[in-house]
Design an enzyme around this catalytic site. Structure first.
Site, PDB file in Angstrom:
ATOM      1  N   ALA B 240      69.939 -33.443 -41.658  1.00 48.92           N
ATOM      2  CA  ALA B 240      68.534 -33.266 -41.282  1.00 48.92           C
ATOM      3  C   ALA B 240      67.691 -32.821 -42.486  1.00 48.92           C
ATOM      4  O   ALA B 240      68.202 -32.614 -43.584  1.00 48.92           O
ATOM      5  CB  ALA B 240      68.433 -32.255 -40.150  1.00 48.92           C
ATOM      6  N   HIS B 241      66.421 -32.623 -42.247  1.00 47.29           N
ATOM      7  CA  HIS B 241      65.475 -32.247 -43.289  1.00 47.29           C
ATOM      8  C   HIS B 241      65.737 -30.849 -43.832  1.00 47.29           C
ATOM      9  O   HIS B 241      66.176 -29.964 -43.119  1.00 47.29           O
ATOM     10  CB  HIS B 241      64.032 -32.349 -42.777  1.00 47.29           C
ATOM     11  CG  HIS B 241      63.773 -31.571 -41.533  1.00 47.29           C
ATOM     12  ND1 HIS B 241      62.529 -31.456 -40.981  1.00 47.29           N
ATOM     13  CD2 HIS B 241      64.606 -30.879 -40.730  1.00 47.29           C
ATOM     14  CE1 HIS B 241      62.620 -30.731 -39.905  1.00 47.29           C
ATOM     15  NE2 HIS B 241      63.841 -30.368 -39.719  1.00 47.29           N
TER      16      HIS B 241
END
Lengths: 349, 349, 349
Positions: B240-241
């Protein structure tokens, strides 16, 4: 089609007006007058009497519901398969020939009636059998062999040295023949680093294998990753290098099979389950959803849970998990009652 | 090659005829006379005496088996890596130049000997270093920087603002630089709805990072998602980010790393394990397959299970799970024996 | 912008020099003088005083830290969303028109200002609404309907008979409308084999649905797989055939939803959780990461674990798991103390 014709077509027993016209098929909760539906799962029991469908196909033995027209059949799923194909014939995939917007390598051998879509790349010395369709945007590497009547869906990737039998389906975005995930740890001064093992093997997908969308099947270091005849694989499934999967097995979505696993025939692996490397799974095994296998599974067993154990036992154990806090309290209470006994044992009184 | 030459080449000790010709390498259970094989895992013990291979490469210290030719070596995996490359040299990926069937944006800067395949799109102001290969159907966005000696496999997608070091491999179908999954919940009359946070950051993949097929690495809201030098990522992995992953770590297939997680160096995360957002994982941690991490993990620990706990303890606990039904029965029995005691305690008798 | 202007822009209360110039936004641990940051998570508490940022945006109620400039706001996430867009305006995706390197089928209807990238294929009788962007390498099948202001990212695949509303985003590599995974088991001599059910239905993605990268959404046998308004789906998510997902729900990465599942509105399903077929999940349900749902979940409940149970209970049970070995010892000790009692019960003494 009239109800009578449908009943005859599916070899079923009609309860209802023989001459009623049926114009289509719909889900039991969405069907409207003029449509046929089917009763597939106890969940939809309430819809059996509420449906607006003009007729419901049900299994032999299903109780009659007054005012509901039914056709009773021996095998519901197979009946519905036949009816769906009757009402909504499959439009054959376009036999578009070989697109001028594809690029074909040297010494590529294509059979009769092969379709190759736009923006497809095919490497050198690859063979593609009769009637096979390679859809737009797919990539086929060098020295690949694809049999006849196959479908390679859009944007799928088939790397070099993959061998594919007849009537195989590769779903959109699926990658077959990527390098396996095997590294050697190498000293690098004070530290260490990983260096990828060369993967010089391939992948064999036998006849009638079907793979869903965005799955990945890696090739071996040496020899082949093998999926045998008739096995069906769902979406987002990972199959590592050097795995062998037997015939007519089922791998549901998001299943992960690690390296060098050996899976038998007629196995069913439900969604999100995982099998770690070098494990052997026997024929006719069922692995329940989200199971975490940790050791070999003998033939014929159904397992569940983590670590995966025979399902009846595992299920009983997991259903008690929620009562653990209560069990801890009960044991504590027993302990509070017990300590005196040691010091003043009964028989000494 | 003759056995003697092979033994010399790998610096091993030969037991067997020096002059025997070896024509290839095969798996221990599939090898035929004239082929070399290796004994890599206790699972294959029975094949050590049964193999038809003309010679088996084994680890120093392995017991001799009569009638089986062996070469004993210090490091089996590294030896086999060298032999595989000797017998089956890697065919260098085609240096095809820049395909006329690719589209290249404005101000793109390509180094020497760069290969760009058919149907590749490259955005504007992107740089691609010497000897890097972008395979057919891949997409590279705007303002991307890719170092030298990289491989971008077919149909991979690299979005804008991604920075890639040298010798990086991006597998087929993998997506790097997609927007992260962060939304604001906004009142909308009586109801609420989600509105995506703008993702104005990027992704940095340092030197020697390798990513398998169909994985996804999201970019940050601000700053970068960072994968440091030498880390290897398998297929269908989600990162994920705003995640940071240290050097020389290993993420196996289907692992999921949620937003803003910080993972150390030399970490190994086995298949299907998950790490939730904002967690810190120390250096040299091992996270077993399917683990569900729920809190920070200090350096050097091996964890397993859900919630992930130190492996020895977790393993002991999970192995007792199957005995829970029995434990409940035993506690019930104890309770049936105990209640009288309260009412008629021993010492009052 | 000066701090004073920023405070006014976000309707916040400034503590610090009104005239200080801010040139950008950065993460709290990376920000430098001249940059603005925000304090988003207790994890970063230590950075609140250590950050080099010239100002920190914090929630109303946050304690003052001496020497740290702050802007206090009511809603931190929405404030940062606005500031990110102010400092780093979204560059609108390129309105490139319809690329000459795309192929468009017969009777395709495109609205105003539609952009279709290079190497895109669009089937026949497909409609694409105003301002929609189909990026390079994407595939759109026959009889697809896509609304206005949509984004279809590179190499995404949208199969035939998919209906997409307005403002929908389909991430790179995602596949929508692949055949579901439903097979009939057919006798085949002594053995049996699987035959795929025809999938004659479709997929409906309503307005404002967003799907991440490399996810898969299958179409139904009949009727539609439906994702309702405003629902957001992350990367590598699997949604099987005939699923219905309500409005404004959230499905995090690697979630798997099996066939015919019915999920309500405002549901949140965290990473790697799974829901098996024919399950109903009520409105406002939260399903924790890695949960394995096994039965219907009524509205408003938060569940976790396997089998998924109300979170408070499940959490308590799972946290005791690690103490199971100790519990077994304690019960054994109780048993060692108890057995005499049966034989020589107290009251008979």
């Amino acid at each position: 089609m009239k109800l009578k014709e449908i009943a005859e077509f599916v070899n079923g027993v009609l309860k209802g007006p023989a001459d009623l016209d049926i114009i289509g098929i719909a889900k039991i909760e969405e069907a409207r007058p003029g449509e046929l539906t089917w009763f597939s799962h106890p969940r939809y029991k309430k819809w059996l009497s509420k449906t607006q469908a003009s007729c419901v196909v049900v299994l032999n033995g299903e109780e009659d519901v007054s005012d509901v027209n039914t056709i009773k059949v021996e095998n519901l799923a197979v009946t519905m398969e036949a009816l769906l194909l009757k009402f909504y014939p499959l439009t054959p995939l376009p036999a578009c020939g070989i697109s001028k917007l594809s690029t074909i390598g040297k010494n590529v051998n294509t059979g009769k009636n092969v379709s190759i879509g736009d923006f497809v790349c095919i490497g050198y010395e690859t063979e593609i059998g009769n009637n096979t369709i390679v859809m737009d945007g797919a990539y086929i590497g060098n020295k690949v062999k694809i049999g006849k009547d196959c479908q390679i869906h859009p944007n799928a990737v088939i790397k070099e040295d993959v061998f594919i039998g007849d009537r195989v389906i590769i779903g959109a975005g699926t990658v077959v023949g990527s390098d396996g995930f095997a590294y050697n740890r190498i000293k690098d001064g004070e530290h260490s680093k990983y260096r990828r093992m060369p993967h010089r093997g391939g992948v064999i997908l036998e006849d009638d294998v079907e793979v869903g969308a965005n799955s990945t099947i890696d090739k071996s270091v040496i020899g082949n990753t093998i999926i045998k005849k008739g096995t069906k694989i769902d979406n987002l499934v990972h199959i590592a290098h050097n795995v062998t999967i037997g015939e007519n097995s089922i791998l549901c979505a998001q299943v992960g099979i690690a390296g060098s696993v050996n899976i038998g025939n007629n196995v069913v692996i439900a969604g999100q389950a995982g099998v770690p490397d070098h494990i052997t799974v026997g024929d006719n095994v069922v692995i329940a959803a989200q199971s975490g296998v940790t050791k070999d599974i003998p033939a014929g067993i159904t397992v569940s849970g983590f670590p995966a154990r025979p399902h009846m036992e595992s299920n009983r154990a997991y259903s008690l998990l929620i009562d653990l806090p209560d069990l801890f309290k009960r044991v504590k209470k027993l302990e509070e009652q017990s300590p005196p006994r040691r010091d003043v044992p009964c028989k000494q009184q």
